[in-house]
Design a protein around this motif. Structure first.
Motif, PDB file in Angstrom:
ATOM      1  N   PHE A 194       0.849  -1.187   0.000  1.00 12.84           N
ATOM      2  CA  PHE A 194       0.000   0.000   0.000  1.00 12.84           C
ATOM      3  C   PHE A 194       0.888   1.240   0.000  1.00 12.84           C
ATOM      4  CE2 PHE A 194      -2.304  -3.475   1.800  1.00 12.84           C
ATOM      5  CZ  PHE A 194      -3.616  -3.310   1.385  1.00 12.84           C
ATOM      6  N   GLY A 195       0.527   2.204  -0.824  1.00 16.99           N
ATOM      7  CA  GLY A 195       1.335   3.420  -0.930  1.00 16.99           C
ATOM      8  C   GLY A 195       0.507   4.673  -0.770  1.00 16.99           C
ATOM      9  N   VAL A 196       1.162   5.719  -0.353  1.00 18.51           N
ATOM     10  CA  VAL A 196       0.537   7.020  -0.205  1.00 18.51           C
ATOM     11  C   VAL A 196       1.256   8.003  -1.132  1.00 18.51           C
ATOM     12  CG1 VAL A 196       1.943   7.718   1.787  1.00 18.51           C
ATOM     13  CG2 VAL A 196      -0.298   8.716   1.472  1.00 18.51           C
ATOM     14  N   ALA A 197       0.484   8.877  -1.766  1.00 20.64           N
ATOM     15  CA  ALA A 197       1.064   9.889  -2.646  1.00 20.64           C
ATOM     16  C   ALA A 197       1.600  11.038  -1.805  1.00 20.64           C
ATOM     17  CB  ALA A 197       0.017  10.404  -3.628  1.00 20.64           C
ATOM     18  N   GLU A 198       2.836  11.420  -2.106  1.00 20.41           N
ATOM     19  CA  GLU A 198       3.484  12.506  -1.365  1.00 20.41           C
ATOM     20  C   GLU A 198       4.206  13.432  -2.340  1.00 20.41           C
ATOM     21  OE1 GLU A 198       4.774  10.289   2.747  1.00 20.41           O
ATOM     22  OE2 GLU A 198       6.204  10.292   1.103  1.00 20.41           O
ATOM     23  N   LEU A 199       4.421  14.626  -1.897  1.00 17.32           N
ATOM     24  CA  LEU A 199       5.241  15.574  -2.648  1.00 17.32           C
ATOM     25  C   LEU A 199       6.687  15.343  -2.236  1.00 17.32           C
ATOM     26  CD1 LEU A 199       5.032  17.892  -4.652  1.00 17.32           C
ATOM     27  CD2 LEU A 199       4.828  19.448  -2.724  1.00 17.32           C
ATOM     28  N   PRO A 200       7.588  15.068  -3.195  1.00 19.86           N
ATOM     29  CA  PRO A 200       8.982  14.815  -2.815  1.00 19.86           C
ATOM     30  C   PRO A 200       9.584  16.000  -2.072  1.00 19.86           C
ATOM     31  CG  PRO A 200       8.614  14.343  -5.148  1.00 19.86           C
ATOM     32  CD  PRO A 200       7.375  15.009  -4.632  1.00 19.86           C
ATOM     33  N   PRO A 201      10.477  15.744  -1.124  1.00 18.71           N
ATOM     34  CA  PRO A 201      11.083  16.835  -0.347  1.00 18.71           C
ATOM     35  C   PRO A 201      11.825  17.850  -1.219  1.00 18.71           C
ATOM     36  CG  PRO A 201      11.717  14.695   0.568  1.00 18.71           C
ATOM     37  CD  PRO A 201      10.943  14.433  -0.681  1.00 18.71           C
ATOM     38  N   THR A 202      12.400  17.409  -2.306  1.00 18.50           N
ATOM     39  CA  THR A 202      13.151  18.313  -3.184  1.00 18.50           C
ATOM     40  C   THR A 202      12.331  18.649  -4.427  1.00 18.50           C
ATOM     41  OG1 THR A 202      14.201  16.427  -4.257  1.00 18.50           O
ATOM     42  CG2 THR A 202      15.382  17.439  -2.392  1.00 18.50           C
ATOM     43  N   HIS A 203      11.062  19.017  -4.229  1.00 20.49           N
ATOM     44  CA  HIS A 203      10.163  19.284  -5.353  1.00 20.49           C
ATOM     45  C   HIS A 203      10.374  20.687  -5.926  1.00 20.49           C
ATOM     46  CE1 HIS A 203       8.063  20.808  -1.787  1.00 20.49           C
ATOM     47  NE2 HIS A 203       7.571  21.730  -2.603  1.00 20.49           N
ATOM     48  N   SER A 204      10.014  20.795  -7.179  1.00 21.38           N
ATOM     49  CA  SER A 204      10.056  22.097  -7.848  1.00 21.38           C
ATOM     50  C   SER A 204       8.706  22.777  -7.673  1.00 21.38           C
ATOM     51  CB  SER A 204      10.351  21.911  -9.333  1.00 21.38           C
ATOM     52  OG  SER A 204       9.231  21.302  -9.965  1.00 21.38           O
ATOM     53  N   PRO A 205       8.620  24.078  -7.953  1.00 24.79           N
ATOM     54  CA  PRO A 205       7.322  24.752  -7.895  1.00 24.79           C
ATOM     55  C   PRO A 205       6.297  24.102  -8.832  1.00 24.79           C
ATOM     56  CG  PRO A 205       9.078  26.366  -7.943  1.00 24.79           C
ATOM     57  CD  PRO A 205       9.716  25.027  -8.179  1.00 24.79           C
ATOM     58  N   GLN A 233       6.200  20.946  -9.772  1.00 28.08           N
ATOM     59  CA  GLN A 233       5.767  19.685  -9.163  1.00 28.08           C
ATOM     60  C   GLN A 233       4.733  19.940  -8.074  1.00 28.08           C
ATOM     61  OE1 GLN A 233       9.771  18.333  -8.171  1.00 28.08           O
ATOM     62  NE2 GLN A 233       9.436  16.487  -9.409  1.00 28.08           N
ATOM     63  N   ALA A 234       4.923  20.995  -7.302  1.00 23.95           N
ATOM     64  CA  ALA A 234       3.968  21.322  -6.232  1.00 23.95           C
ATOM     65  C   ALA A 234       2.604  21.658  -6.826  1.00 23.95           C
ATOM     66  CB  ALA A 234       4.500  22.478  -5.391  1.00 23.95           C
ATOM     67  N   ILE A 235       2.590  22.394  -7.910  1.00 28.34           N
ATOM     68  CA  ILE A 235       1.320  22.746  -8.557  1.00 28.34           C
ATOM     69  C   ILE A 235       0.621  21.489  -9.066  1.00 28.34           C
ATOM     70  CG2 ILE A 235       0.309  23.910 -10.559  1.00 28.34           C
ATOM     71  CD1 ILE A 235       2.510  26.085 -10.150  1.00 28.34           C
ATOM     72  N   ARG A 236       1.368  20.635  -9.773  1.00 29.70           N
ATOM     73  CA  ARG A 236       0.771  19.404 -10.301  1.00 29.70           C
ATOM     74  C   ARG A 236       0.257  18.517  -9.166  1.00 29.70           C
ATOM     75  NH1 ARG A 236       5.078  20.156 -13.607  1.00 29.70           N
ATOM     76  NH2 ARG A 236       6.387  18.609 -12.560  1.00 29.70           N
ATOM     77  N   ARG A 262      -2.101  15.498  -9.661  1.00 29.37           N
ATOM     78  CA  ARG A 262      -1.233  14.832 -10.632  1.00 29.37           C
ATOM     79  C   ARG A 262       0.188  14.844 -10.075  1.00 29.37           C
ATOM     80  NH1 ARG A 262      -0.534  17.851 -15.250  1.00 29.37           N
ATOM     81  NH2 ARG A 262      -0.973  19.732 -14.087  1.00 29.37           N
ATOM     82  N   GLY A 263       0.943  13.829 -10.391  1.00 23.65           N
ATOM     83  CA  GLY A 263       2.347  13.812  -9.985  1.00 23.65           C
ATOM     84  C   GLY A 263       2.536  13.440  -8.529  1.00 23.65           C
ATOM     85  N   GLY A 264       3.727  13.703  -8.066  1.00 26.27           N
ATOM     86  CA  GLY A 264       4.111  13.325  -6.713  1.00 26.27           C
ATOM     87  C   GLY A 264       4.866  12.009  -6.739  1.00 26.27           C
ATOM     88  N   ALA A 265       5.142  11.503  -5.595  1.00 26.16           N
ATOM     89  CA  ALA A 265       5.851  10.233  -5.440  1.00 26.16           C
ATOM     90  C   ALA A 265       5.016   9.321  -4.559  1.00 26.16           C
ATOM     91  CB  ALA A 265       7.215  10.481  -4.805  1.00 26.16           C
ATOM     92  N   LEU A 266       5.127   8.032  -4.804  1.00 25.83           N
ATOM     93  CA  LEU A 266       4.419   7.060  -3.980  1.00 25.83           C
ATOM     94  C   LEU A 266       5.386   6.461  -2.972  1.00 25.83           C
ATOM     95  CD1 LEU A 266       2.310   5.335  -6.729  1.00 25.83           C
ATOM     96  CD2 LEU A 266       1.441   6.697  -4.826  1.00 25.83           C
ATOM     97  N   SER A 267       4.990   6.509  -1.720  1.00 24.07           N
ATOM     98  CA  SER A 267       5.798   5.925  -0.647  1.00 24.07           C
ATOM     99  C   SER A 267       5.040   4.752  -0.042  1.00 24.07           C
ATOM    100  CB  SER A 267       6.063   6.954   0.447  1.00 24.07           C
ATOM    101  OG  SER A 267       6.850   7.995  -0.056  1.00 24.07           O
ATOM    102  N   PRO A 268       5.696   3.596   0.068  1.00 27.20           N
ATOM    103  CA  PRO A 268       5.027   2.457   0.696  1.00 27.20           C
ATOM    104  C   PRO A 268       4.789   2.722   2.177  1.00 27.20           C
ATOM    105  CG  PRO A 268       7.232   1.871  -0.088  1.00 27.20           C
ATOM    106  CD  PRO A 268       7.026   3.307  -0.387  1.00 27.20           C
TER     107      PRO A 268
END
Length: 139
Positions: A31-42, A44-47, A52-58
């Motif tokens: 099972f994973g949760v969608a997160e905004l990566p710590p080193t995201h760009s502006p 990426q934050a908008i998407r 849309r976008g982000g990273a999946l963390s188990p």
């Protein structure tokens, strides 16, 4: 004659395919949760805010014998009882040859491998479903 692999477009297709296999199967779920990566760009934050976008963390995993899981709502109910929210569940089946069940070390290794793949974003070999049971195609 050309043959193609069956398409698994729903959780029920996945369960039916696993049940139809001649070798014993263990169902594996991460099972994973969608997160905004710590080193995201502006951008990426908008998407991410737009869904849309982000990273999946188990966040959790489980294995089940075929007879332990009736359907997707049963998996969701059990997962929700943990209190851990999730956005996506990755599914795979692990077979053991010679009519035996996969051993506990084999299952643990397969789950570790799945978790590592989710961390790397290498999820193309797994089925993915949202919390409503809809099949997802992740890129």
């Amino acid at each position: 004659m050309q043959t193609t692999a069956p398409t698994l477009s729903s959780f029920n297709d996945f369960l039916a395919a696993a049940r139809a296999q001649p070798d014993a199967q263990r169902l594996l779920f991460v099972f994973g949760v969608a997160e905004l990566p710590p080193t995201h760009s502006p951008g990426q934050a908008i998407r991410f805010r737009e869904g849309r976008g982000g990273a999946l963390s188990p966040v959790m995993c489980v294995d089940k014998a075929i007879g332990e899981l009736a359907d997707f709502p049963a998996l969701v109910a059990e997962s929700r009882s943990t209190g851990q929210p999730w956005d996506v569940v990755f599914a795979a089946a692990l077979a053991a040859p010679a009519g035996r069940e996969p051993s506990e070390p084999e299952v643990e290794q397969a789950l570790r491998s799945m978790i590592g793949a989710v961390h790397r974003g290498a999820v193309e070999r797994f089925l993915a479903f949202d919390a409503e049971g809809r099949s997802l195609l992740l890129s």
